[in-house]
Design a protein around this motif. Structure first.
Motif, PDB file in Angstrom:
ATOM      1  N   ARG A  87       0.832  -1.205   0.000  1.00 13.40           N
ATOM      2  CA  ARG A  87       0.000   0.000   0.000  1.00 13.40           C
ATOM      3  C   ARG A  87       0.868   1.257   0.000  1.00 13.40           C
ATOM      4  N   GLU A  88       1.981   1.214   0.733  1.00 13.85           N
ATOM      5  CA  GLU A  88       2.881   2.375   0.763  1.00 13.85           C
ATOM      6  C   GLU A  88       3.513   2.629  -0.598  1.00 13.85           C
ATOM      7  N   ARG A  89       3.638   1.562  -1.412  1.00  7.96           N
ATOM      8  CA  ARG A  89       4.164   1.721  -2.770  1.00  7.96           C
ATOM      9  C   ARG A  89       3.092   2.204  -3.739  1.00  7.96           C
ATOM     10  N   GLY A  90       1.878   2.403  -3.247  1.00  6.77           N
ATOM     11  CA  GLY A  90       0.789   2.862  -4.098  1.00  6.77           C
ATOM     12  C   GLY A  90       0.118   1.752  -4.867  1.00  6.77           C
ATOM     13  N   GLN A  91       0.280   0.499  -4.420  1.00  5.66           N
ATOM     14  CA  GLN A  91      -0.318  -0.641  -5.103  1.00  5.66           C
ATOM     15  C   GLN A  91      -1.558  -1.140  -4.368  1.00  5.66           C
ATOM     16  N   GLY A  92      -2.450  -1.748  -5.133  1.00  9.34           N
ATOM     17  CA  GLY A  92      -3.481  -2.561  -4.535  1.00  9.34           C
ATOM     18  C   GLY A  92      -2.878  -3.901  -4.146  1.00  9.34           C
ATOM     19  N   VAL A  93      -3.671  -4.742  -3.478  1.00  7.25           N
ATOM     20  CA  VAL A  93      -3.187  -6.047  -3.017  1.00  7.25           C
ATOM     21  C   VAL A  93      -4.165  -7.128  -3.445  1.00  7.25           C
ATOM     22  N   LEU A  94      -3.644  -8.127  -4.143  1.00 14.19           N
ATOM     23  CA  LEU A  94      -4.420  -9.307  -4.500  1.00 14.19           C
ATOM     24  C   LEU A  94      -3.974 -10.422  -3.568  1.00 14.19           C
ATOM     25  N   LEU A  95      -4.816 -10.750  -2.592  1.00 14.71           N
ATOM     26  CA  LEU A  95      -4.518 -11.819  -1.653  1.00 14.71           C
ATOM     27  C   LEU A  95      -4.836 -13.148  -2.342  1.00 14.71           C
ATOM     28  N   PHE A  96      -3.812 -13.880  -2.695  1.00 12.99           N
ATOM     29  CA  PHE A  96      -3.927 -15.050  -3.569  1.00 12.99           C
ATOM     30  C   PHE A  96      -3.950 -16.301  -2.716  1.00 12.99           C
ATOM     31  N   GLY A  97      -5.108 -16.946  -2.631  1.00 12.07           N
ATOM     32  CA  GLY A  97      -5.242 -18.114  -1.769  1.00 12.07           C
ATOM     33  C   GLY A  97      -5.921 -19.267  -2.459  1.00 12.07           C
ATOM     34  N   GLY A  98      -6.684 -20.019  -1.686  1.00  5.96           N
ATOM     35  CA  GLY A  98      -7.389 -21.182  -2.205  1.00  5.96           C
ATOM     36  C   GLY A  98      -8.758 -21.289  -1.574  1.00  5.96           C
ATOM     37  N   HIS A  99      -9.522 -22.270  -2.026  1.00  6.67           N
ATOM     38  CA  HIS A  99     -10.877 -22.465  -1.514  1.00  6.67           C
ATOM     39  C   HIS A  99     -10.851 -23.396  -0.300  1.00  6.67           C
ATOM     40  N   PHE A 100     -11.088 -22.805   0.848  1.00  7.71           N
ATOM     41  CA  PHE A 100     -11.170 -23.522   2.113  1.00  7.71           C
ATOM     42  C   PHE A 100     -12.520 -23.175   2.746  1.00  7.71           C
ATOM     43  N   PRO A 101     -13.071 -24.036   3.595  1.00 11.17           N
ATOM     44  CA  PRO A 101     -14.401 -23.763   4.146  1.00 11.17           C
ATOM     45  C   PRO A 101     -14.496 -22.453   4.929  1.00 11.17           C
ATOM     46  N   HIS A 102     -13.385 -22.001   5.502  1.00 12.88           N
ATOM     47  CA  HIS A 102     -13.431 -20.789   6.318  1.00 12.88           C
ATOM     48  C   HIS A 102     -12.758 -19.611   5.622  1.00 12.88           C
ATOM     49  N   SER A 103     -12.730 -19.604   4.285  1.00  9.41           N
ATOM     50  CA  SER A 103     -12.043 -18.543   3.542  1.00  9.41           C
ATOM     51  C   SER A 103     -12.599 -17.151   3.854  1.00  9.41           C
ATOM     52  N   GLU A 104     -13.911 -17.008   3.836  1.00 13.35           N
ATOM     53  CA  GLU A 104     -14.480 -15.668   4.038  1.00 13.35           C
ATOM     54  C   GLU A 104     -14.344 -15.212   5.484  1.00 13.35           C
ATOM     55  N   LEU A 105     -14.447 -16.136   6.427  1.00 13.17           N
ATOM     56  CA  LEU A 105     -14.210 -15.763   7.818  1.00 13.17           C
ATOM     57  C   LEU A 105     -12.781 -15.260   7.983  1.00 13.17           C
ATOM     58  N   CYS A 106     -11.820 -15.936   7.378  1.00 10.80           N
ATOM     59  CA  CYS A 106     -10.424 -15.516   7.528  1.00 10.80           C
ATOM     60  C   CYS A 106     -10.153 -14.205   6.803  1.00 10.80           C
ATOM     61  N   ALA A 107     -10.849 -13.939   5.695  1.00  8.30           N
ATOM     62  CA  ALA A 107     -10.733 -12.633   5.054  1.00  8.30           C
ATOM     63  C   ALA A 107     -11.255 -11.540   5.983  1.00  8.30           C
ATOM     64  N   ARG A 108     -12.345 -11.829   6.680  1.00  8.12           N
ATOM     65  CA  ARG A 108     -12.874 -10.862   7.659  1.00  8.12           C
ATOM     66  C   ARG A 108     -11.887 -10.671   8.814  1.00  8.12           C
ATOM     67  N   LEU A 109     -11.306 -11.767   9.297  1.00 10.49           N
ATOM     68  CA  LEU A 109     -10.351 -11.679  10.401  1.00 10.49           C
ATOM     69  C   LEU A 109      -9.113 -10.879   9.992  1.00 10.49           C
ATOM     70  N   LEU A 110      -8.682 -11.042   8.755  1.00 15.21           N
ATOM     71  CA  LEU A 110      -7.544 -10.264   8.277  1.00 15.21           C
ATOM     72  C   LEU A 110      -7.899  -8.780   8.240  1.00 15.21           C
ATOM     73  N   GLY A 111      -9.091  -8.467   7.759  1.00 16.26           N
ATOM     74  CA  GLY A 111      -9.520  -7.078   7.745  1.00 16.26           C
ATOM     75  C   GLY A 111      -9.566  -6.473   9.135  1.00 16.26           C
ATOM     76  N   GLU A 112     -10.026  -7.255  10.104  1.00 15.74           N
ATOM     77  CA  GLU A 112     -10.060  -6.772  11.484  1.00 15.74           C
ATOM     78  C   GLU A 112      -8.644  -6.475  11.975  1.00 15.74           C
ATOM     79  N   ALA A 113      -7.691  -7.355  11.610  1.00 20.23           N
ATOM     80  CA  ALA A 113      -6.305  -7.156  12.047  1.00 20.23           C
ATOM     81  C   ALA A 113      -5.685  -5.926  11.390  1.00 20.23           C
ATOM     82  N   LEU A 114      -6.053  -5.682  10.134  1.00 17.21           N
ATOM     83  CA  LEU A 114      -5.522  -4.527   9.403  1.00 17.21           C
ATOM     84  C   LEU A 114      -6.201  -3.223   9.803  1.00 17.21           C
ATOM     85  N   GLY A 115      -7.400  -3.326  10.361  1.00 19.96           N
ATOM     86  CA  GLY A 115      -8.185  -2.130  10.625  1.00 19.96           C
ATOM     87  C   GLY A 115      -8.807  -1.570   9.374  1.00 19.96           C
TER      88      GLY A 115
END
Length: 301
Positions: free
Chosen positions: A115-143
């Motif tokens: 982000r400091e370099r002025g880029q967006g971020v593509l979080l490249f993962g896989g399909h796991f049953p808790h993928s969306e929960l972990c995306a939410r948890l990451l957002g909470e950690a990032l604020g």
């Protein structure tokens, strides 16, 4: 009855569904996981088709396991998959307070540096049953809320409920085939959770995944280039104590290479290494090997 009234009647389940989902999302983690185990036992007879897909995938990908070990892995995977529905609900409806302390997160510095370099971020993962929960948890950690890519449901009322639920938790929800929306989010500096490990019958290459040729999307490096985004691997799993471990890694050395098929193969190799650590937590109920190379027979019945 007018079309509008008929639509309202068909969608009348949304309000009570939101109430039930809010109650589920507030459950203590131990209770939610127990609920998932009980629900798996109750729903087992109704999961016949998905059980067959998962059993086929496990047999193909783990030939070294004997029949008893495959049966255990199948049982554990179905439990993780059913529990994943409850984890989806938690990800969408839980308050920040309920999620506090539920995850350990490593690698946030890679997101912040991009982000400091002025880029967006593509979080490249896989399909796991808790993928969306972990995306939410990451957002909470990032604020900062994360954007997700999700497939639209064909039923208008169900899609209305799913979209509304997801927008409670995420910055935006981009359709699976909405390339313009994805590029727009990335070019604006967004953080987008994205996976390309399901079966693709277009823009694909056949590359090994657990030793099986798998039709894999090759467009990811080009999408990142067009959106001025850093591609950061994003992995996660749930430990036996119910806590989640999230990890954001730097972009793989030498990736992208300029060879789309080679880049897709690297992605599958990296994903395979992650899946092997917790194989019961991958989405094996999907027909990952549905599209076959020319001349090869189908693998699913």
């Amino acid at each position: 009855m007018t079309n509008e009234a008929a639509r309202a009647r068909r969608c009348a389940f949304i309000a009570p569904a939101n109430l039930i989902a809010t109650a589920i999302a507030a459950l203590p983690q131990r209770v939610l996981l127990t609920f998932g185990s009980v629900a798996t036992w109750v729903l087992w007879p109704a999961l016949g088709k998905r059980r067959r897909y998962a059993a086929t995938n496990i047999a193909l990908c783990f030939p070294e396991l004997d029949e008893a070990a495959r049966a255990r892995l199948l049982r554990d995977n179905l439990r993780a998959t059913v529990t994943g529905v409850l984890e989806l609900v938690r990800g969408w409806f839980a308050s920040p307070g309920r999620l506090h302390g539920l995850a350990d997160v490593d690698g946030l510095e890679h997101v912040r540096a991009a982000r400091e370099r002025g880029q967006g971020v593509l979080l490249f993962g896989g399909h796991f049953p808790h993928s969306e929960l972990c995306a939410r948890l990451l957002g909470e950690a990032l604020g900062e809320r994360v954007t997700i890519v999700a497939r639209h449901n064909n039923d208008a009322c169900i899609e209305r409920w799913l979209d509304g639920a997801r927008r409670r938790a995420f910055a935006d929800v981009i359709g699976k085939k909405d390339v313009r929306g994805l590029l727009r989010a990335l070019s604006r500096g967004g953080i987008v959770a994205y996976s390309a490990d399901q079966d693709f019958n277009y823009q694909n290459a056949f590359v090994p995944f657990f030793g099986i040729q798998a039709a894999t999307l090759v467009a990811t490096p080009d999408l990142a280039r067009r959106g001025n985004a850093a591609v950061l691997p994003f992995w996660f799993h749930r430990d036996a104590d119910g806590r989640y471990k999230l990890r954001v890694e730097p972009t793989w050395d030498g990736w992208p290479s300029g060879d789309p098929a080679q880049d897709a193969a690297r992605y599958m190799a990296e994903l395979e290494a992650v899946v092997r650590q917790h194989p019961e937590q991958y989405l094996w109920v999907h027909r990952r090997f549905k599209t076959r190379p020319p001349g090869e027979p189908g693998l699913y019945r």
